[in-house]
Design a protein around this motif. Structure first.
Motif, PDB file in Angstrom:
ATOM      1  N   LEU A 228       0.834  -1.198   0.000  1.00 34.71           N
ATOM      2  CA  LEU A 228       0.000   0.000   0.000  1.00 34.71           C
ATOM      3  C   LEU A 228       0.876   1.258   0.000  1.00 34.71           C
ATOM      4  CD1 LEU A 228      -2.648   1.575   0.307  1.00 34.71           C
ATOM      5  CD2 LEU A 228      -2.563   1.114   2.757  1.00 34.71           C
ATOM      6  N   PRO A 229       0.997   1.948  -1.143  1.00 41.15           N
ATOM      7  CA  PRO A 229       1.747   3.216  -1.165  1.00 41.15           C
ATOM      8  C   PRO A 229       1.030   4.264  -0.320  1.00 41.15           C
ATOM      9  CG  PRO A 229       1.407   2.323  -3.383  1.00 41.15           C
ATOM     10  CD  PRO A 229       0.507   1.556  -2.468  1.00 41.15           C
TER      11      PRO A 229
ATOM     12  N   THR B 102       5.753   2.968   1.868  1.00 37.01           N
ATOM     13  CA  THR B 102       4.710   1.963   1.620  1.00 37.01           C
ATOM     14  C   THR B 102       4.440   1.181   2.896  1.00 37.01           C
ATOM     15  OG1 THR B 102       6.273   0.236   0.972  1.00 37.01           O
ATOM     16  CG2 THR B 102       5.456   1.677  -0.781  1.00 37.01           C
ATOM     17  N   LEU B 103       3.261   0.635   2.970  1.00 35.05           N
ATOM     18  CA  LEU B 103       2.911  -0.286   4.038  1.00 35.05           C
ATOM     19  C   LEU B 103       2.739  -1.666   3.438  1.00 35.05           C
ATOM     20  CD1 LEU B 103       0.266   1.731   6.106  1.00 35.05           C
ATOM     21  CD2 LEU B 103       2.716   1.486   6.555  1.00 35.05           C
ATOM     22  N   HIS B 104       3.163  -2.683   4.165  1.00 33.01           N
ATOM     23  CA  HIS B 104       2.962  -4.067   3.743  1.00 33.01           C
ATOM     24  C   HIS B 104       1.795  -4.651   4.526  1.00 33.01           C
ATOM     25  CE1 HIS B 104       7.179  -4.978   1.842  1.00 33.01           C
ATOM     26  NE2 HIS B 104       6.500  -4.043   1.218  1.00 33.01           N
ATOM     27  N   LEU B 105       0.779  -5.064   3.813  1.00 37.90           N
ATOM     28  CA  LEU B 105      -0.388  -5.698   4.414  1.00 37.90           C
ATOM     29  C   LEU B 105      -0.270  -7.192   4.179  1.00 37.90           C
ATOM     30  CD1 LEU B 105      -3.164  -3.261   3.095  1.00 37.90           C
ATOM     31  CD2 LEU B 105      -1.561  -2.950   5.004  1.00 37.90           C
TER      32      LEU B 105
ATOM     33  N   MET C  29     -23.140   5.754   8.837  1.00 34.38           N
ATOM     34  CA  MET C  29     -21.783   5.990   8.380  1.00 34.38           C
ATOM     35  C   MET C  29     -21.528   5.443   6.983  1.00 34.38           C
ATOM     36  SD  MET C  29     -18.862   3.459   9.757  1.00 34.38           S
ATOM     37  CE  MET C  29     -18.937   1.928   8.914  1.00 34.38           C
ATOM     38  N   ARG C  30     -20.495   5.982   6.364  1.00 37.22           N
ATOM     39  CA  ARG C  30     -20.043   5.468   5.091  1.00 37.22           C
ATOM     40  C   ARG C  30     -18.543   5.663   4.976  1.00 37.22           C
ATOM     41  NH1 ARG C  30     -20.868   8.237  -0.700  1.00 37.22           N
ATOM     42  NH2 ARG C  30     -19.788   6.693  -1.940  1.00 37.22           N
ATOM     43  N   LEU C  31     -17.841   4.628   4.571  1.00 34.98           N
ATOM     44  CA  LEU C  31     -16.395   4.723   4.412  1.00 34.98           C
ATOM     45  C   LEU C  31     -16.068   4.957   2.952  1.00 34.98           C
ATOM     46  CD1 LEU C  31     -15.198   1.753   6.617  1.00 34.98           C
ATOM     47  CD2 LEU C  31     -14.953   4.158   7.121  1.00 34.98           C
ATOM     48  N   GLU C  32     -15.085   5.824   2.696  1.00 36.21           N
ATOM     49  CA  GLU C  32     -14.669   6.040   1.321  1.00 36.21           C
ATOM     50  C   GLU C  32     -13.161   6.154   1.259  1.00 36.21           C
ATOM     51  OE1 GLU C  32     -15.306   9.187  -2.352  1.00 36.21           O
ATOM     52  OE2 GLU C  32     -16.620   9.181  -0.638  1.00 36.21           O
ATOM     53  N   SER C  33     -12.525   5.319   0.468  1.00 34.91           N
ATOM     54  CA  SER C  33     -11.068   5.319   0.384  1.00 34.91           C
ATOM     55  C   SER C  33     -10.587   6.496  -0.447  1.00 34.91           C
ATOM     56  CB  SER C  33     -10.585   4.017  -0.266  1.00 34.91           C
ATOM     57  OG  SER C  33      -9.203   4.057  -0.439  1.00 34.91           O
ATOM     58  N   LYS C  34      -9.579   7.246   0.067  1.00 31.65           N
ATOM     59  CA  LYS C  34      -9.069   8.428  -0.610  1.00 31.65           C
ATOM     60  C   LYS C  34      -7.578   8.324  -0.895  1.00 31.65           C
ATOM     61  CE  LYS C  34     -12.735  11.229  -0.450  1.00 31.65           C
ATOM     62  NZ  LYS C  34     -13.320  11.898  -1.605  1.00 31.65           N
ATOM     63  N   PHE C  35      -6.939   7.227  -0.473  1.00 36.70           N
ATOM     64  CA  PHE C  35      -5.494   7.161  -0.571  1.00 36.70           C
ATOM     65  C   PHE C  35      -5.044   6.548  -1.889  1.00 36.70           C
ATOM     66  CE2 PHE C  35      -7.350   3.839   1.970  1.00 36.70           C
ATOM     67  CZ  PHE C  35      -6.940   2.694   1.335  1.00 36.70           C
ATOM     68  N   THR C  36      -3.761   6.584  -2.123  1.00 36.47           N
ATOM     69  CA  THR C  36      -3.188   6.097  -3.370  1.00 36.47           C
ATOM     70  C   THR C  36      -3.549   4.643  -3.626  1.00 36.47           C
ATOM     71  OG1 THR C  36      -1.337   7.579  -2.970  1.00 36.47           O
ATOM     72  CG2 THR C  36      -1.034   5.870  -4.646  1.00 36.47           C
ATOM     73  N   GLU C  37      -3.874   4.308  -4.850  1.00 34.94           N
ATOM     74  CA  GLU C  37      -4.239   2.946  -5.228  1.00 34.94           C
ATOM     75  C   GLU C  37      -3.097   1.998  -4.918  1.00 34.94           C
ATOM     76  OE1 GLU C  37      -6.460  -0.205  -6.752  1.00 34.94           O
ATOM     77  OE2 GLU C  37      -6.982   1.797  -6.093  1.00 34.94           O
ATOM     78  N   PRO C  38      -3.336   0.953  -4.117  1.00 33.17           N
ATOM     79  CA  PRO C  38      -2.279   0.020  -3.763  1.00 33.17           C
ATOM     80  C   PRO C  38      -2.042  -1.009  -4.862  1.00 33.17           C
ATOM     81  CG  PRO C  38      -4.286  -0.662  -2.734  1.00 33.17           C
ATOM     82  CD  PRO C  38      -4.595   0.631  -3.467  1.00 33.17           C
ATOM     83  N   LYS C  39      -1.004  -1.769  -4.685  1.00 36.82           N
ATOM     84  CA  LYS C  39      -0.746  -2.833  -5.643  1.00 36.82           C
ATOM     85  C   LYS C  39      -0.372  -4.101  -4.907  1.00 36.82           C
ATOM     86  CE  LYS C  39       4.081  -1.390  -6.234  1.00 36.82           C
ATOM     87  NZ  LYS C  39       5.127  -1.003  -7.204  1.00 36.82           N
ATOM     88  N   ASP C  40      -0.715  -5.230  -5.495  1.00 35.40           N
ATOM     89  CA  ASP C  40      -0.324  -6.511  -4.919  1.00 35.40           C
ATOM     90  C   ASP C  40       1.150  -6.736  -5.205  1.00 35.40           C
ATOM     91  OD1 ASP C  40      -2.886  -7.080  -4.046  1.00 35.40           O
ATOM     92  OD2 ASP C  40      -3.458  -7.800  -6.022  1.00 35.40           O
ATOM     93  N   HIS C  41       1.801  -7.462  -4.310  1.00 35.02           N
ATOM     94  CA  HIS C  41       3.239  -7.638  -4.415  1.00 35.02           C
ATOM     95  C   HIS C  41       3.605  -9.081  -4.111  1.00 35.02           C
ATOM     96  CE1 HIS C  41       7.423  -6.410  -4.185  1.00 35.02           C
ATOM     97  NE2 HIS C  41       7.540  -7.122  -3.081  1.00 35.02           N
TER      98      HIS C  41
END
Length: 420
Positions: A18-19, A79-82, A217-229
């Motif tokens: 996750l960038p 980046t974060l590693h999930l 409530m409603r969640l909405e993602s606003k961060f940079t599009e992640p990529k699988d690694h």
């Protein structure tokens, strides 16, 4: 999409990278996680050795429970590693659910990032005479850790009321153990006594009642599009071990709690009067009387008028008094109100005896962040670095251990002055 990465004790695992995007500047996972007592509550688990965060996470559409571990690799701090265990692939909906919940916990949306930057800019402009305060504020990340869902935040804010933190830890742990029993259809039996023994007498717990109305409530993602690694750098410094989560599930959802018997829930998780409040909250959500998605959608505008409207709606829910409402709204991104309880009063007595609003007015609209940075700094001085605190010591963070201990000489001196 992700690829099968390696085999662990529970089957296949997957790594999603996750960038951090704009949030990368100055972002430290340790500070983002270990910034509020919620990180200590089950099923959260911070590992001070590998500096990684783990917990079971419930993905939606369709339901899927995975074990998640989040790390920030030193070689790639932007980046974060999930690390997603118990699965070798994620559907588009599961991937979306995963990223939204991680973003919510770490406050990675654009609006939250704007608040972090504005707060840091304000702290950077502090004058020299405020250097002592600046030291506390500059060491604080500006991010306050929260749960992956608003429901979990709301329940945990109820658990924080009118008891020592050791009991809050015990109740959260018991709820996650109960979820494991329900998910695996295990006959419930009271867990053996362990380190998290509640100490607060039931007789000291206050009871309050109020009406129920609609929230959401409603969640909405606003961060940079992640990529699988799936590269060769997937080398976790510490793998999740079964003992970390043995017999513990994810945090229970409204549907799992709504049909439980109040007396059973109170006894099983030692919740006391909180069992009724948690049940009414869960039932209101399931029945559609408390639409959480609309509530969090409405909090996107963090103005004073928006805060007042949301606070009024929250107060209509049984058990949501001023302190609980203020804490929930902090989780929702409102920082201009400092929740007032016995801990707030204790902290202010040690600093200065003026009114809370006057003390922190210059930090508007981030009064809570300034207050919390000072308080969190005090905790660190009192107990050592909280991110390095053993789990077994979490229960020591109680009001009785917060008080400054007086010396024998000071007692004698006080008596002498009293005689004079």
């Amino acid at each position: 999409m992700g690829k099968e990465q390696e085999e662990d004790g529970n089957g296949s695992s997957l790594l999603v990278e996750l960038p951090l995007g704009k949030a990368a500047e100055g972002f430290e996972l340790e500070k983002a996680i270990c910034s509020h007592g919620l990180f200590m509550l089950a099923p959260n688990h911070w590992d001070p050795i590998s500096r990684s965060f783990s917990r079971p996470l419930r993905l939606t559409s369709p339901p899927l429970t995975v074990m998640l571990r989040i790390s920030q690799p030193p070689t790639s701090p932007s980046t974060l590693h999930l690390h997603v265990h118990r699965t070798c692939s994620l559907s588009l909906s599961h991937r979306h659910s995963l990223l939204n919940q991680v973003a919510r916990m770490l406050r990675l949306s654009e609006s939250e990032e704007d608040k972090v930057r504005e707060f840091r800019s304000m702290v950077g402009a502090l004058h020299a005479e405020e250097e002592l305060a600046a030291e506390c504020l500059r060491s604080f990340s500006g991010r306050v850790f929260r749960s992956p869902t608003l429901f979990e935040d709301m329940v945990k804010c109820i658990l924080l009321c009118n008891c020592q933190f050791s009991r809050t830890l015990s109740m959260a742990k018991a709820l996650c153990e109960l979820q494991f029993e329900m998910e695996h259809q295990i006959p419930s039996a009271k867990a053996a006594e362990d380190d998290f023994i509640p100490k607060t007498p039931t007789g000291k717990e206050l009871k309050r009642k109020s009406r129920v109305s609609k929230v959401s409530m409603r969640l909405e993602s606003k961060f940079t599009e992640p990529k699988d690694h799936s590269g060769p750098d997937f080398q976790p410094s510490r793998e999740i071990e079964p003992r970390d989560f043995k017999g513990m599930g994810s945090f229970p959802c409204p549907e799992e709690l709504a049909n439980l018997d109040e007396s059973f829930l109170a006894k099983r998780c030692n919740l006391g009067y909180r069992a009724g409040r948690i049940l009414k909250l869960a039932q209101g959500i399931v029945q559609g009387n408390i639409p959480l998605m609309q509530l969090e959608e409405d909090c996107k505008e963090t103005s004073l008028s928006s805060y007042n409207k949301l606070a009024e709606r929250l107060r209509q829910i049984d058990g949501f008094g001023p302190f609980t409402c203020a804490n929930v709204l902090v989780c929702m991104g409102f920082y201009h109100v400092v929740p007032s309880d016995s801990e707030t009063i204790r902290h202010l007595k040690q600093t200065v005896g003026r009114d809370v609003e006057l003390i922190y007015a210059k930090y508007a609209p981030f009064q809570f962040l300034a207050y919390w940075a000072e308080l969190w700094h005090f905790y660190g001085q009192r107990f050592g670095k909280l991110s390095e605190l053993p789990v077994s010591d979490y229960k020591l963070i109680t009001a009785s251990n917060m008080k400054m201990k007086k010396t024998v000489k000071s007692h004698k001196r006080a008596k002498m002055y009293a005689k004079e």
